[in-house]
Design a protein around this motif. Structure first.
Motif, PDB file in Angstrom:
ATOM      1  N   GLN A 160      42.555  35.069  47.351  1.00  0.00           N
ATOM      2  CA  GLN A 160      42.539  35.187  45.899  1.00  0.00           C
ATOM      3  C   GLN A 160      41.186  35.632  45.353  1.00  0.00           C
ATOM      4  O   GLN A 160      41.112  36.157  44.243  1.00  0.00           O
ATOM      5  CB  GLN A 160      42.983  33.875  45.261  1.00  0.00           C
ATOM      6  CG  GLN A 160      44.461  33.568  45.452  1.00  0.00           C
ATOM      7  CD  GLN A 160      45.362  34.660  44.913  1.00  0.00           C
ATOM      8  OE1 GLN A 160      45.107  35.228  43.851  1.00  0.00           O
ATOM      9  NE2 GLN A 160      46.426  34.979  45.645  1.00  0.00           N
ATOM     10  N   VAL A 161      40.111  35.452  46.122  1.00  0.00           N
ATOM     11  CA  VAL A 161      38.846  36.092  45.742  1.00  0.00           C
ATOM     12  C   VAL A 161      39.068  37.594  45.628  1.00  0.00           C
ATOM     13  O   VAL A 161      38.592  38.250  44.688  1.00  0.00           O
ATOM     14  CB  VAL A 161      37.742  35.786  46.771  1.00  0.00           C
ATOM     15  CG1 VAL A 161      36.519  36.689  46.532  1.00  0.00           C
ATOM     16  CG2 VAL A 161      37.306  34.324  46.678  1.00  0.00           C
ATOM     17  N   MET A 162      39.828  38.157  46.553  1.00  0.00           N
ATOM     18  CA  MET A 162      40.066  39.600  46.564  1.00  0.00           C
ATOM     19  C   MET A 162      41.147  40.014  45.562  1.00  0.00           C
ATOM     20  O   MET A 162      40.974  40.973  44.802  1.00  0.00           O
ATOM     21  CB  MET A 162      40.461  40.051  47.980  1.00  0.00           C
ATOM     22  CG  MET A 162      39.495  39.629  49.055  1.00  0.00           C
ATOM     23  SD  MET A 162      37.756  39.963  48.638  1.00  0.00           S
ATOM     24  CE  MET A 162      36.941  38.968  49.889  1.00  0.00           C
ATOM     25  N   VAL A 163      42.279  39.282  45.557  1.00  0.00           N
ATOM     26  CA  VAL A 163      43.370  39.654  44.647  1.00  0.00           C
ATOM     27  C   VAL A 163      42.908  39.577  43.195  1.00  0.00           C
ATOM     28  O   VAL A 163      43.053  40.526  42.416  1.00  0.00           O
ATOM     29  CB  VAL A 163      44.594  38.743  44.874  1.00  0.00           C
ATOM     30  CG1 VAL A 163      45.649  38.980  43.790  1.00  0.00           C
ATOM     31  CG2 VAL A 163      45.212  38.999  46.246  1.00  0.00           C
ATOM     32  N   GLN A 164      42.342  38.443  42.809  1.00  0.00           N
ATOM     33  CA  GLN A 164      41.903  38.300  41.422  1.00  0.00           C
ATOM     34  C   GLN A 164      40.547  38.965  41.186  1.00  0.00           C
ATOM     35  O   GLN A 164      40.174  39.197  40.035  1.00  0.00           O
ATOM     36  CB  GLN A 164      41.866  36.830  41.041  1.00  0.00           C
ATOM     37  CG  GLN A 164      43.241  36.183  40.993  1.00  0.00           C
ATOM     38  CD  GLN A 164      44.186  36.869  40.017  1.00  0.00           C
ATOM     39  OE1 GLN A 164      43.787  37.335  38.967  1.00  0.00           O
ATOM     40  NE2 GLN A 164      45.465  36.923  40.386  1.00  0.00           N
ATOM     41  N   GLY A 165      39.814  39.278  42.261  1.00  0.00           N
ATOM     42  CA  GLY A 165      38.634  40.119  42.093  1.00  0.00           C
ATOM     43  C   GLY A 165      39.021  41.479  41.554  1.00  0.00           C
ATOM     44  O   GLY A 165      38.421  42.004  40.612  1.00  0.00           O
ATOM     45  N   HIS A 208      51.607  38.658  42.038  1.00  0.00           N
ATOM     46  CA  HIS A 208      52.823  37.854  42.154  1.00  0.00           C
ATOM     47  C   HIS A 208      53.283  37.750  43.611  1.00  0.00           C
ATOM     48  O   HIS A 208      53.842  36.728  44.019  1.00  0.00           O
ATOM     49  CB  HIS A 208      53.934  38.430  41.276  1.00  0.00           C
ATOM     50  CG  HIS A 208      53.692  38.221  39.820  1.00  0.00           C
ATOM     51  ND1 HIS A 208      53.780  36.981  39.223  1.00  0.00           N
ATOM     52  CD2 HIS A 208      53.329  39.086  38.824  1.00  0.00           C
ATOM     53  CE1 HIS A 208      53.493  37.090  37.934  1.00  0.00           C
ATOM     54  NE2 HIS A 208      53.220  38.350  37.673  1.00  0.00           N
ATOM     55  N   GLY A 209      53.010  38.785  44.393  1.00  0.00           N
ATOM     56  CA  GLY A 209      53.366  38.736  45.805  1.00  0.00           C
ATOM     57  C   GLY A 209      52.538  37.745  46.594  1.00  0.00           C
ATOM     58  O   GLY A 209      52.951  37.300  47.674  1.00  0.00           O
ATOM     59  N   SER A 210      51.386  37.366  46.067  1.00  0.00           N
ATOM     60  CA  SER A 210      50.529  36.403  46.759  1.00  0.00           C
ATOM     61  C   SER A 210      50.601  35.007  46.155  1.00  0.00           C
ATOM     62  O   SER A 210      50.055  34.060  46.729  1.00  0.00           O
ATOM     63  CB  SER A 210      49.069  36.884  46.727  1.00  0.00           C
ATOM     64  OG  SER A 210      48.548  36.871  45.409  1.00  0.00           O
ATOM     65  N   GLN A 211      51.287  34.858  45.001  1.00  0.00           N
ATOM     66  CA  GLN A 211      51.236  33.588  44.285  1.00  0.00           C
ATOM     67  C   GLN A 211      52.593  32.923  44.072  1.00  0.00           C
ATOM     68  O   GLN A 211      52.735  31.721  44.300  1.00  0.00           O
ATOM     69  CB  GLN A 211      50.586  33.804  42.898  1.00  0.00           C
ATOM     70  CG  GLN A 211      49.136  34.191  42.937  1.00  0.00           C
ATOM     71  CD  GLN A 211      48.619  34.599  41.566  1.00  0.00           C
ATOM     72  OE1 GLN A 211      49.384  34.935  40.677  1.00  0.00           O
ATOM     73  NE2 GLN A 211      47.324  34.585  41.414  1.00  0.00           N
ATOM     74  N   ASP A 212      53.582  33.674  43.630  1.00  0.00           N
ATOM     75  CA  ASP A 212      54.800  33.065  43.105  1.00  0.00           C
ATOM     76  C   ASP A 212      55.541  32.221  44.140  1.00  0.00           C
ATOM     77  O   ASP A 212      56.024  31.121  43.840  1.00  0.00           O
ATOM     78  CB  ASP A 212      55.742  34.136  42.549  1.00  0.00           C
ATOM     79  CG  ASP A 212      55.209  34.781  41.285  1.00  0.00           C
ATOM     80  OD1 ASP A 212      54.093  34.422  40.873  1.00  0.00           O
ATOM     81  OD2 ASP A 212      55.894  35.656  40.724  1.00  0.00           O
ATOM     82  N   MET A 213      55.660  32.716  45.368  1.00  0.00           N
ATOM     83  CA  MET A 213      56.409  31.998  46.398  1.00  0.00           C
ATOM     84  C   MET A 213      55.500  31.159  47.288  1.00  0.00           C
ATOM     85  O   MET A 213      55.973  30.543  48.247  1.00  0.00           O
ATOM     86  CB  MET A 213      57.211  32.984  47.258  1.00  0.00           C
ATOM     87  CG  MET A 213      58.249  33.788  46.484  1.00  0.00           C
ATOM     88  SD  MET A 213      59.370  32.764  45.480  1.00  0.00           S
ATOM     89  CE  MET A 213      60.205  31.830  46.742  1.00  0.00           C
TER      90      MET A 213
END
Length: 422
Positions: free
Chosen positions: A331-336, A235-240
């Protein structure tokens, strides 16, 4: 490797995996619709982004209630029927949001939507993981979790179509949010009940949640804290992010849509890759590697436009290209890291509470992270709208915390999901 594993599944297993993937995809699609129109809703009700972003907090805060309620029902009455009710409910609530007469009513509806949304992940993950061979869990875990960024991707596409192409207001976005209800028809016609749940059906009915959890409360607390870090990471990388692009970089709807799509394309690649890789190197190790590799990507992700200017690349396309590369790689790393979560939590959970425990721990972690968007918006406001600095520091700190928690925690790769499990 991931697709080879998926091809090895039989028809019933594929239906269970597809239904779980679509459930999480459409769940995320409905959640992220609000993210794209925070500023539009604020203008409509004469408010500000920080006040409207409270709706994100309320949704995340309500999700543990749904995880416990629907998860317990799924442990007692089966994964499939409860999942159908849950999907229909969150679709209906999303649709009703389109007709909210005030911000207060909208916030109440987002809370109720959060209860319904909270039940989907745990039930869907249990249905898929209990329906497939143990050797396929890593690849399927990555696929399931990739449903979340794919839902975000669809949300970005809907934002462009509804607002730019069709010219509707933010209310049209929530009308589009009723589409997930169609998944109920697929669940009804094609998806079988979990074989592991059927094998343990009598035991599921005899034990209450406290009896089933005896001796596992320490594990539950660890899973909750771990998922708090995971949710602050995502959420810290996506929501805002859309708000950062629109308010700080002053990009239009088309550019926001393209960058958000690149972000979610990276998330899908990461989830599939690290999920399958965890089958070979282990769940904990894969999470740690993904979390730590996110850190060196942060400058490109948040400051790609400044890097382009520093390098003398003045063309707008150069700035967008660097921002797009950063969005994809982060997001490769976050969702990885996230791609390992469905199998990791389900392997750690006792069989009699597998519909309840992973989802409940997940959503309580969401509760711990529920203020992420609101906190980032408030901090950015105090820094004259500098979302980039706030989000960059946030992600580095959370990535280090997540890697440490994964290193300290347990692992149960290959745990049996049958009548012989403890």
């Amino acid at each position: 490797m991931a697709f080879a594993t998926l091809r090895s599944l039989n028809a019933e297993q594929r239906h269970a995996v597809l239904a779980s993937f679509l459930g999480w995809t459409l769940d995320a699609f409905d959640f992220f619709l609000l993210v794209f129109v925070l500023d539009d809703v604020a203008r409509s009700f004469g408010s500000d982004v920080e006040a409207v972003s409270f709706g994100i907090l309320l949704t995340l805060a309500a999700r543990p209630i749904g995880a416990l309620l629907f998860g317990r029902l799924a442990d007692r009455f089966g994964r499939r029927p409860v999942l159908m009710v849950d999907v229909a409910l969150f679709s209906a609530l999303e649709f009703i949001c389109a007709f909210a007469p005030s911000l207060t009513v909208l916030l109440v509806l987002r809370f109720l939507f959060g209860i319904a949304m909270g039940g989907e992940w745990g039930i869907g993950a249990a249905l898929a993981m209990e329906s497939i061979p143990a050797k396929a869990r890593g690849a399927v875990s990555g696929l399931l979790q990739s449903g979340y960024p794919f839902g975000y991707f669809l949300g970005a596409l809907a934002y462009w179509i509804v607002t730019d192409v069709l010219g509707f207001s933010w209310r049209g976005m929530f009308v589009a949010g009723a589409l997930p209800a169609l998944l109920v028809l697929y669940l009804r016609m094609k998806v079988p009940e979990s074989p592991a749940w059927k094998a343990n059906e009598q035991r599921q009915r005899r034990q209450n949640v406290f009896e089933a959890m005896r001796g596992h409360w320490g594990l539950f607390v660890f899973m909750m804290v771990l998922m708090g870090a995971f949710n602050m990471f995502s959420h810290g990388s996506q929501d805002m992010y859309p708000t950062f692009l629109k308010q700080q970089l002053h990009l239009g709807a088309g550019a926001v849509t393209v960058l958000t799509m690149l972000l979610n394309a990276g998330a899908i690649v990461g989830g599939l890759s690290f999920g399958a890789w965890s089958e070979h190197i282990g769940r904990r190790r894969a999470i740690i590697i993904a979390a730590l590799l996110a850190i060196p990507v942060v400058p490109l992700w948040m400051f790609g436009n400044q890097i382009a200017a520093w390098m003398g690349w003045t063309a707008p396309i150069a700035s967008l290209a660097l921002l797009g590369a950063g969005a994809f790689l982060i997001q490769v790393m976050v969702q990885g890291a996230w791609g390992i979560v469905p199998t990791h939590l389900n392997e750690l959970a006792p069989g009699t509470v597998r519909g309840t425990l992973p989802g409940f721990a997940y959503q309580l972690g969401n509760l711990l992270a529920a203020a992420t968007a609101t906190a980032q918006a408030a901090l950015a406001a105090r820094l004259q709208g500098d979302y980039a600095s706030v989000m960059a520091v946030w992600l580095v700190v959370v990535a280090l915390a997540l890697a440490a928690l994964a290193w300290l925690g347990p692992e149960a790769r290959g745990q049996r999901f049958d009548t012989h499990e403890a």
